[in-house]
Design an enzyme around this catalytic site. Sequence first.
Site, mmCIF file in Angstrom:
data_model
loop_
_atom_site.group_PDB
_atom_site.id
_atom_site.type_symbol
_atom_site.label_atom_id
_atom_site.label_comp_id
_atom_site.label_asym_id
_atom_site.label_seq_id
_atom_site.Cartn_x
_atom_site.Cartn_y
_atom_site.Cartn_z
ATOM 1 N N HIS A 47 3.955 -10.202 8.275
ATOM 2 C CA HIS A 47 3.201 -9.784 7.085
ATOM 3 C C HIS A 47 3.279 -10.951 6.104
ATOM 4 C CE1 HIS A 47 1.780 -6.037 4.699
ATOM 5 N NE2 HIS A 47 1.627 -7.077 3.889
ATOM 6 N N GLU A 59 -2.608 1.307 6.043
ATOM 7 C CA GLU A 59 -2.484 1.156 4.587
ATOM 8 C C GLU A 59 -3.691 1.795 3.912
ATOM 9 O OE1 GLU A 59 -1.898 -2.799 2.965
ATOM 10 O OE2 GLU A 59 -0.495 -3.296 4.572
ATOM 11 N N TYR A 96 -9.077 -0.210 1.346
ATOM 12 C CA TYR A 96 -8.887 -0.047 -0.102
ATOM 13 C C TYR A 96 -10.197 0.184 -0.854
ATOM 14 C CZ TYR A 96 -4.046 -1.362 0.583
ATOM 15 O OH TYR A 96 -2.738 -1.368 0.989
ATOM 16 N N GLU A 118 -3.151 -7.924 8.721
ATOM 17 C CA GLU A 118 -4.277 -8.535 7.993
ATOM 18 C C GLU A 118 -4.399 -10.042 8.222
ATOM 19 O OE1 GLU A 118 -4.164 -7.442 3.861
ATOM 20 O OE2 GLU A 118 -4.133 -5.300 4.269
ATOM 21 N N ASN A 176 -6.470 -0.924 7.574
ATOM 22 C CA ASN A 176 -6.148 -0.929 6.144
ATOM 23 C C ASN A 176 -7.455 -0.840 5.368
ATOM 24 O OD1 ASN A 176 -3.572 -1.421 7.018
ATOM 25 N ND2 ASN A 176 -3.344 -3.406 5.991
ATOM 26 N N ARG A 217 6.456 2.261 8.061
ATOM 27 C CA ARG A 217 5.934 0.972 8.536
ATOM 28 C C ARG A 217 6.523 -0.131 7.650
ATOM 29 N NH1 ARG A 217 1.000 -1.877 6.806
ATOM 30 N NH2 ARG A 217 0.597 -3.467 8.369
#
Length: 465
Positions: free
Chosen positions: A131, A371, A305, A176, A303, A87
Amino acid sequence: MSSTDSRPELAAGLTFPPGFFFGAATAAYQIEGAVDVDGRGPSIWDTFSHTPGRTFQGHTGDVAVEHYTRYPEDVALMKELGLSAYRFSVSWPRVLPEGAGRVEQRGLDFYRRLVDELLEQGIDPWLTLYHWDLPQALQDRGGWTSRDTSARFADYAGIVHDALGDRVRHWSTLNEPMVSALLGHQSGAHAPGVRDAVSASRAVHHLLLGHGLAAGVLRERGVDHLGITLNFTPMSPASDRPEDVDAARRLDGQQNRMFLVPLVTGAYPEDVVADLAAAGAPLPVEDGDLEVIGAPLDWLGVNYYFEETVRAGARPEGMPPTSFIGGEDVVELDPEGVTTTMGWGVSPEAFTRLLCWIGEQAPGLPLVITENGSAWEDEVSADGAVHDAQRVDFLLRHLAALRTAMADGVDVRGYFAWSLLDNYEWARGYAQRFGLVHVDYETQRRTVKDSGRVYADVIRHHRER
Ligand code: IFM
């Protein structure tokens, strides 16, 4: 690559269904460098990173990890790890140096070379159009606060597809949008560094509108594997006091639901609409916009985290400005337990819960983890290796958490680790290392970390099953 030091027994315990794929992700400004090569125009990140005081020690993406010239070596590393997908993002100002109008063929040619190299190595390209590197020329005309930028984004999508549509099947519009809109325009921690609630809510809507318009252009050209990537942070209240519960509701609204819900239902959540209006920053919705935004997707990129716990109350002196519109009276608590060098907690359980929640919100929509990863203090040891035990632990625990969600019925098709390489971590510069592959920024030497070797074991085991 030897697997003697790569804990193959841990990797072997992780089994995924046939057809599940593993990849790694990057983004143009974080890795390419070569910012003034082949006619590339400036982006908002060039401007921001060159403005004193905006980034860690003034770090910029001018050189990054020289992927623009070193891409064959990087694709060879992907092959060595056994990745089946990669990606990456296309830099809008490489393709349209002024944001619109004149097309720079040399920019498109770079991505054509990259994609051809990937295909030759049997690696599936997953292309993201945006991005965060908006052409500065468009920022000078209002950037994402201007409705016109949404239309320019759709034009750009068509141009990239005309150049690469014959070789790229998987298309993603935005990465995002929450970060572009709210860190870019509310807290100002990211480019373009604006701190203004009205600008922030305009950016939210125009990013989503840009997604919808670009999706329409790609559909007209026959794209049948189209998605968008959102970043999710589960929000919990610090207590069951009503004001804490409401603080968590508000942040969850802007972090997670304000982006997911219109994409899958064609309407913004009512409580979020009310919160933004109460903060004097209403979403600038016009007739027909929500049908455009809510057009069907083929997959949703997730994504993840970390999770966050919040309470109501004045933000203490020295705490960075809130990224949330009207969030000045909400405090994010410090995470408990081990934290990464980003200061983020480690919560694989929250990953499972999040995926189950998204599965409920978006029934029938396949998910892809676009991600997931962690930053630690990495060093090349005397033996020439990078023994990043904490990243190995993070990776395996998050893969196991993902597997649990899948066993609970969540439809997840693939996993991209963030990131293939150590790279430019935006305002945090080169101080944060997320790679499966270490980069020595002096020499640009690449060294596969232990985490990369473990990931390769997971992938090999999956292939051999
Ligand atoms: O490096 C970023 C990436 O560009 C977007 N998602 C989060 C990563 C880690 O902060």
